[in-house]
Every structure is written in structure tokens, then in C-alpha cells.
Design a protein around this motif. Structure first.
Motif, PDB file in Angstrom:
ATOM      1  N   LYS A  14      14.008  11.886  10.091  1.00 32.01           N
ATOM      2  CA  LYS A  14      15.256  11.977   9.333  1.00 32.01           C
ATOM      3  C   LYS A  14      15.258  13.318   8.618  1.00 32.01           C
ATOM      4  O   LYS A  14      14.511  13.529   7.661  1.00 32.01           O
ATOM      5  CB  LYS A  14      15.369  10.835   8.318  1.00 32.01           C
ATOM      6  N   ILE A  15      16.059  14.251   9.116  1.00 31.01           N
ATOM      7  CA  ILE A  15      16.099  15.609   8.576  1.00 31.01           C
ATOM      8  C   ILE A  15      17.476  15.840   7.956  1.00 31.01           C
ATOM      9  O   ILE A  15      18.499  15.681   8.626  1.00 31.01           O
ATOM     10  CB  ILE A  15      15.844  16.663   9.668  1.00 31.01           C
ATOM     11  N   ILE A  16      17.487  16.196   6.686  1.00 34.73           N
ATOM     12  CA  ILE A  16      18.744  16.448   5.975  1.00 34.73           C
ATOM     13  C   ILE A  16      18.791  17.915   5.580  1.00 34.73           C
ATOM     14  O   ILE A  16      17.887  18.416   4.905  1.00 34.73           O
ATOM     15  CB  ILE A  16      18.868  15.564   4.717  1.00 34.73           C
ATOM     16  N   ASN A  17      19.842  18.624   6.020  1.00 30.48           N
ATOM     17  CA  ASN A  17      20.002  20.039   5.679  1.00 30.48           C
ATOM     18  C   ASN A  17      20.813  20.198   4.399  1.00 30.48           C
ATOM     19  O   ASN A  17      21.972  19.780   4.324  1.00 30.48           O
ATOM     20  CB  ASN A  17      20.704  20.782   6.817  1.00 30.48           C
ATOM     21  N   ARG A  18      20.178  20.798   3.400  1.00 30.87           N
ATOM     22  CA  ARG A  18      20.832  21.045   2.108  1.00 30.87           C
ATOM     23  C   ARG A  18      20.254  22.317   1.495  1.00 30.87           C
ATOM     24  O   ARG A  18      19.263  22.858   1.959  1.00 30.87           O
ATOM     25  CB  ARG A  18      20.599  19.874   1.142  1.00 30.87           C
ATOM     26  N   THR A  19      20.865  22.776   0.409  1.00 35.09           N
ATOM     27  CA  THR A  19      20.299  23.885  -0.345  1.00 35.09           C
ATOM     28  C   THR A  19      19.036  23.414  -1.065  1.00 35.09           C
ATOM     29  O   THR A  19      18.773  22.205  -1.167  1.00 35.09           O
ATOM     30  CB  THR A  19      21.299  24.409  -1.384  1.00 35.09           C
ATOM     31  N   THR A  20      18.282  24.367  -1.582  1.00 31.25           N
ATOM     32  CA  THR A  20      17.054  24.024  -2.308  1.00 31.25           C
ATOM     33  C   THR A  20      17.347  23.094  -3.477  1.00 31.25           C
ATOM     34  O   THR A  20      16.653  22.086  -3.665  1.00 31.25           O
ATOM     35  CB  THR A  20      16.361  25.306  -2.812  1.00 31.25           C
ATOM     36  N   ARG A  24       0.550  13.374   7.112  1.00 27.29           N
ATOM     37  CA  ARG A  24       0.125  13.936   8.398  1.00 27.29           C
ATOM     38  C   ARG A  24       0.929  15.176   8.740  1.00 27.29           C
ATOM     39  O   ARG A  24       0.377  16.154   9.266  1.00 27.29           O
ATOM     40  CB  ARG A  24       0.271  12.885   9.501  1.00 27.29           C
ATOM     41  N   PHE A  25       2.230  15.167   8.447  1.00 26.96           N
ATOM     42  CA  PHE A  25       3.057  16.333   8.743  1.00 26.96           C
ATOM     43  C   PHE A  25       2.605  17.545   7.931  1.00 26.96           C
ATOM     44  O   PHE A  25       2.497  18.654   8.456  1.00 26.96           O
ATOM     45  CB  PHE A  25       4.529  16.036   8.465  1.00 26.96           C
ATOM     46  N   VAL A  26       2.323  17.326   6.655  1.00 22.31           N
ATOM     47  CA  VAL A  26       1.827  18.414   5.804  1.00 22.31           C
ATOM     48  C   VAL A  26       0.510  18.959   6.354  1.00 22.31           C
ATOM     49  O   VAL A  26       0.296  20.176   6.397  1.00 22.31           O
ATOM     50  CB  VAL A  26       1.655  17.935   4.343  1.00 22.31           C
ATOM     51  N   GLU A  27      -0.367  18.063   6.803  1.00 20.29           N
ATOM     52  CA  GLU A  27      -1.648  18.490   7.378  1.00 20.29           C
ATOM     53  C   GLU A  27      -1.448  19.349   8.618  1.00 20.29           C
ATOM     54  O   GLU A  27      -2.149  20.346   8.811  1.00 20.29           O
ATOM     55  CB  GLU A  27      -2.496  17.262   7.730  1.00 20.29           C
ATOM     56  N   ILE A  28      -0.484  18.956   9.459  1.00 23.62           N
ATOM     57  CA  ILE A  28      -0.218  19.710  10.686  1.00 23.62           C
ATOM     58  C   ILE A  28       0.261  21.119  10.346  1.00 23.62           C
ATOM     59  O   ILE A  28      -0.202  22.111  10.935  1.00 23.62           O
ATOM     60  CB  ILE A  28       0.817  18.987  11.562  1.00 23.62           C
ATOM     61  N   VAL A  29       1.158  21.219   9.393  1.00 21.51           N
ATOM     62  CA  VAL A  29       1.669  22.543   8.992  1.00 21.51           C
ATOM     63  C   VAL A  29       0.544  23.389   8.413  1.00 21.51           C
ATOM     64  O   VAL A  29       0.347  24.540   8.801  1.00 21.51           O
ATOM     65  CB  VAL A  29       2.810  22.403   7.965  1.00 21.51           C
ATOM     66  N   ILE A  79      15.355  27.812   6.941  1.00 21.70           N
ATOM     67  CA  ILE A  79      13.961  27.386   7.068  1.00 21.70           C
ATOM     68  C   ILE A  79      13.812  26.429   8.243  1.00 21.70           C
ATOM     69  O   ILE A  79      12.787  26.430   8.937  1.00 21.70           O
ATOM     70  CB  ILE A  79      13.469  26.757   5.754  1.00 21.70           C
ATOM     71  N   SER A  80      14.838  25.606   8.483  1.00 21.31           N
ATOM     72  CA  SER A  80      14.804  24.709   9.657  1.00 21.31           C
ATOM     73  C   SER A  80      14.617  25.501  10.932  1.00 21.31           C
ATOM     74  O   SER A  80      13.741  25.213  11.755  1.00 21.31           O
ATOM     75  CB  SER A  80      16.102  23.901   9.759  1.00 21.31           C
ATOM     76  N   LYS A  81      15.442  26.516  11.106  1.00 15.81           N
ATOM     77  CA  LYS A  81      15.454  27.271  12.358  1.00 15.81           C
ATOM     78  C   LYS A  81      14.223  28.161  12.513  1.00 15.81           C
ATOM     79  O   LYS A  81      13.621  28.215  13.589  1.00 15.81           O
ATOM     80  CB  LYS A  81      16.721  28.125  12.428  1.00 15.81           C
ATOM     81  N   HIS A  82      13.837  28.851  11.449  1.00 21.49           N
ATOM     82  CA  HIS A  82      12.824  29.890  11.564  1.00 21.49           C
ATOM     83  C   HIS A  82      11.416  29.451  11.169  1.00 21.49           C
ATOM     84  O   HIS A  82      10.463  30.201  11.372  1.00 21.49           O
ATOM     85  CB  HIS A  82      13.231  31.107  10.726  1.00 21.49           C
ATOM     86  N   PHE A  83      11.282  28.250  10.588  1.00 24.71           N
ATOM     87  CA  PHE A  83       9.960  27.801  10.163  1.00 24.71           C
ATOM     88  C   PHE A  83       9.640  26.386  10.628  1.00 24.71           C
ATOM     89  O   PHE A  83       8.584  26.125  11.205  1.00 24.71           O
ATOM     90  CB  PHE A  83       9.860  27.877   8.632  1.00 24.71           C
ATOM     91  N   LEU A  84      10.561  25.456  10.405  1.00 25.19           N
ATOM     92  CA  LEU A  84      10.265  24.035  10.570  1.00 25.19           C
ATOM     93  C   LEU A  84      10.166  23.574  12.021  1.00 25.19           C
ATOM     94  O   LEU A  84       9.320  22.737  12.360  1.00 25.19           O
ATOM     95  CB  LEU A  84      11.336  23.217   9.838  1.00 25.19           C
ATOM     96  N   LEU A  85      11.021  24.086  12.908  1.00 28.94           N
ATOM     97  CA  LEU A  85      11.174  23.529  14.252  1.00 28.94           C
ATOM     98  C   LEU A  85       9.880  23.377  15.048  1.00 28.94           C
ATOM     99  O   LEU A  85       9.632  22.312  15.625  1.00 28.94           O
ATOM    100  CB  LEU A  85      12.191  24.361  15.049  1.00 28.94           C
ATOM    101  N   PRO A  86       9.009  24.383  15.124  1.00 28.01           N
ATOM    102  CA  PRO A  86       7.791  24.193  15.929  1.00 28.01           C
ATOM    103  C   PRO A  86       6.877  23.102  15.397  1.00 28.01           C
ATOM    104  O   PRO A  86       6.204  22.417  16.169  1.00 28.01           O
ATOM    105  CB  PRO A  86       7.108  25.573  15.874  1.00 28.01           C
ATOM    106  N   TYR A  87       6.858  22.911  14.079  1.00 24.09           N
ATOM    107  CA  TYR A  87       6.014  21.862  13.496  1.00 24.09           C
ATOM    108  C   TYR A  87       6.616  20.479  13.744  1.00 24.09           C
ATOM    109  O   TYR A  87       5.882  19.518  13.986  1.00 24.09           O
ATOM    110  CB  TYR A  87       5.833  22.106  12.003  1.00 24.09           C
ATOM    111  N   LEU A  88       7.927  20.396  13.701  1.00 28.21           N
ATOM    112  CA  LEU A  88       8.584  19.120  14.038  1.00 28.21           C
ATOM    113  C   LEU A  88       8.307  18.749  15.485  1.00 28.21           C
ATOM    114  O   LEU A  88       8.045  17.587  15.803  1.00 28.21           O
ATOM    115  CB  LEU A  88      10.096  19.232  13.819  1.00 28.21           C
TER     116      LEU A  88
END
Length: 296
Positions: free
Chosen positions: A125-131, A286-291, A103-112
Motif C-alpha cells: 500500500k503506497i500513498i504518494n503525498r508531500t513530506t 524487513r523492508f527497512v533492512e533491505i534498503v 523519491i518514489s521514482k528515483h529511490f523507492l522503486l528498486p527496493y519495492l
């Protein structure tokens, strides 16, 4: 202590100005109100803080002693208040997100990227983990937002859906003959299958669907990332279960081919998760609003 805070602010201003009238102007108070505040503080502390003269006031020994501590304390409070207002305006603060690699690579990056361009002083602060792990991080307070593969059934978490995704099976050139006609699930499981690890929410969703059809899967290869699923299928090591929306480059460039099934796997979603009992910070809101605004 709290009741004395306003009195201490008046005390500090009088000490700095060395004048009741000047302090009153700085504090937007009347001079009698300033005098009354100092008299009240002196009465409560049972000590004289100022010596009155014709030219103004000066601190007594006890006044000097108190001022050394109170001045620093009041300044720290004012700095704290300023930091809160800056955070509200996203001039500073922190955005803490838990998310999986795919999800980081294919969804999150442009919004970040967009968020960082708008609010460069907010620390990411981004932490990569399973769901499952990101949900545990939410409940421990280590992150504020999780972006997860849904569904998630946890009464302590609130979920906001972002994007529909479809689980499909793909193959490389070696298995292209499978594309002649749709395969049944029973035919599919006879082939060498490549899946994510069992703890993956994506894997569990597809496996649950298979079981509902009376079929149990036994993958030959289990991997830890979506990108590896694509690469292993590309070199013909088996038939991989992947997310269609995150495999477009491989499909469009004919590096992989979708295996049609007689019954499609129902679509699912990815979305935000956060604690119901805790209000989101300004940066998270604000991040949620942007997405959400970009998904409309």
C-alpha cells in the motif's frame, strides 16, 4: 472468559473425538487432566456437557448447544494465531508506505521490486503525498513508514537516514553562458527561477539556506513535481532548483547543465520516518533492512 479458554479447547477436542483418552492424545495431556478440565467447566457452567458410556462420551443437549458456538470460536482463534505466524514469516501481511513522487521514482522503486520478489504475498500500500502530509498519515496510523526529505523536526517521529542528496541549479542551452564562472546567490536570484511549490520540504530547505545568506527568492515558476522542474529548464523557461542525484540522466546526456555557485547549498538527506511509540510490523522491519543492506 480468558480463564475458561483452555477449558473450552479441551471441551471441543473431547466433543470431536467422543473420547477422553483420544482427546488426551491429541492435546498431549493425561486422561485424568482432560477429565478434570471437563469437570471444572461443567462446575463453572453448572450444567452437564457429556454423557459417559462404556464406549466413550456423547454430548448432552446443553453440550451440543455450547459446541455449536465454541467450536467456531476456537477455530477462529486458531486461524488468527496462524495468520500472526504467517505474517511474522512474511507469508502474508501488508507494507504501508507514504512517499513523495520524486523519491518514489528515483529511490523507492528498486527496493519495492526486490521486496515484492522476496515476499509476493505481502500486500503493498503506497500513498504518494508531500513530506508534511506523509508525516500526518504516520501519526493517524494510515501508514507505518514514510520516506521523506529531511530534516524533519517532530518529537513523535523517529528518523533513519538513507541517502545524501544535493540541491543544485540547472539550465538549458539558452543559459549555457552562465557556466563560464561560478555565480553568487545575488547574481542567481536575478535570473528567472523555477522552484517546487512552497509547501515542499525541498523548497523550504533551499529557501531557508538562501534566507540565512540574506537573500529572499521570488521564483517566476512554481511546480508540483521534480520531473517538471527538469523539463521546464530543458526548454529554457528558467533556472531550476533540482536534486542532483535524481537528475543524472539529464546531466549526463547534456540535456541540462549544472550552474556552479560560489557557495554550495549544504547537502541534506532522505530517510525513513516512523512513530517512536509504535513497533514496526515484520514487513516494515524487513523492508527497512533491505534498503539499509543495499545502501552499505
Amino acid at each position: 472468559m480468558i480463564a475458561k479458554l483452555d477449558l473450552y479447547k479441551v471441551f471441543c477436542e473431547v466433543a470431536k473425538c467422543q473420547s477422553f483418552s483420544k482427546a488426551a492424545k491429541e492435546l498431549y495431556m493425561t486422561q485424568p487432566a482432560v477429565s478434570q478440565s471437563i469437570m471444572q467447566l461443567e462446575a463453572e457452567l453448572d450444567v452437564r456437557l457429556f454423557t459417559r458410556t462404556s464406549k466413550g462420551v456423547s454430548l448432552t443437549y446443553e453440550g451440543h448447544l455450547l459446541f455449536e458456538y465454541i467450536y467456531s470460536a476456537v477455530n477462529l482463534i486458531e486461524v488468527g494465531e496462524k495468520k500472526i505466524f504467517e505474517a511474522k514469516g512474511l507469508m502474508m501481511g501488508e507494507l504501508k508506505i507514504g512517499v513523495g513522487d520524486t523519491i518514489s521514482k528515483h529511490f523507492l522503486l528498486p527496493y519495492l521490486e526486490k521486496f515484492h520478489d522476496l515476499y509476493p504475498n505481502v500486500k503493498l500500500k503506497i500513498i504518494n503525498r508531500t513530506t508534511l502530509e506523509t508525516c500526518n498519515l504516520l501519526k493517524s496510523g494510515e501508514i507505518e513508514l514514510a520516506i521523506c526529505n529531511l530534516p524533519i523536526e517532530d518529537p513523535s517521529l523517529e528518523v533513519k537516514k538513507c541517502m545524501d542528496v544535493h540541491d543544485i541549479f540547472v539550465c538549458g542551452d539558452k543559459y549555457k553562458e552562465l557556466l563560464v564562472k561560478p555565480l553568487s546567490i545575488e547574481e542567481l536570484i536575478k535570473l528567472p527561477l523555477i522552484f517546487l511549490e512552497p509547501k515542499s520540504n525541498s523548497r523550504q530547505y533551499v529557501e531557508k539556506f538562501m534566507i540565512s545568506k540574506g537573500v529572499k527568492i521570488f521564483p517566476e515558476i512554481e511546480l508540483g513535481s521534480h520531473d517538471l522542474l527538469l523539463e521546464f529548464a530543458k526548454i529554457n523557461l528558467g533556472i531550476a532548483c533540482v536534486i542532483k542525484e535524481f537528475s543524472k540522466d539529464y546531466l549526463q546526456n547534456h540535456l541540462l547543465y549544472q550552474v556552479e555557485l560560489t557557495g554550495e547549498i549544504p547537502k541534506r538527506t532522505i530517510g525513513f520516518c516512523f512513530l517512536k511509540s509504535v513497533s514496526l510490523s515484520s514487513s516494515s522491519k524487513r523492508f527497512v533492512e533491505i534498503v539499509e543492506s543495499n545502501l552499505e
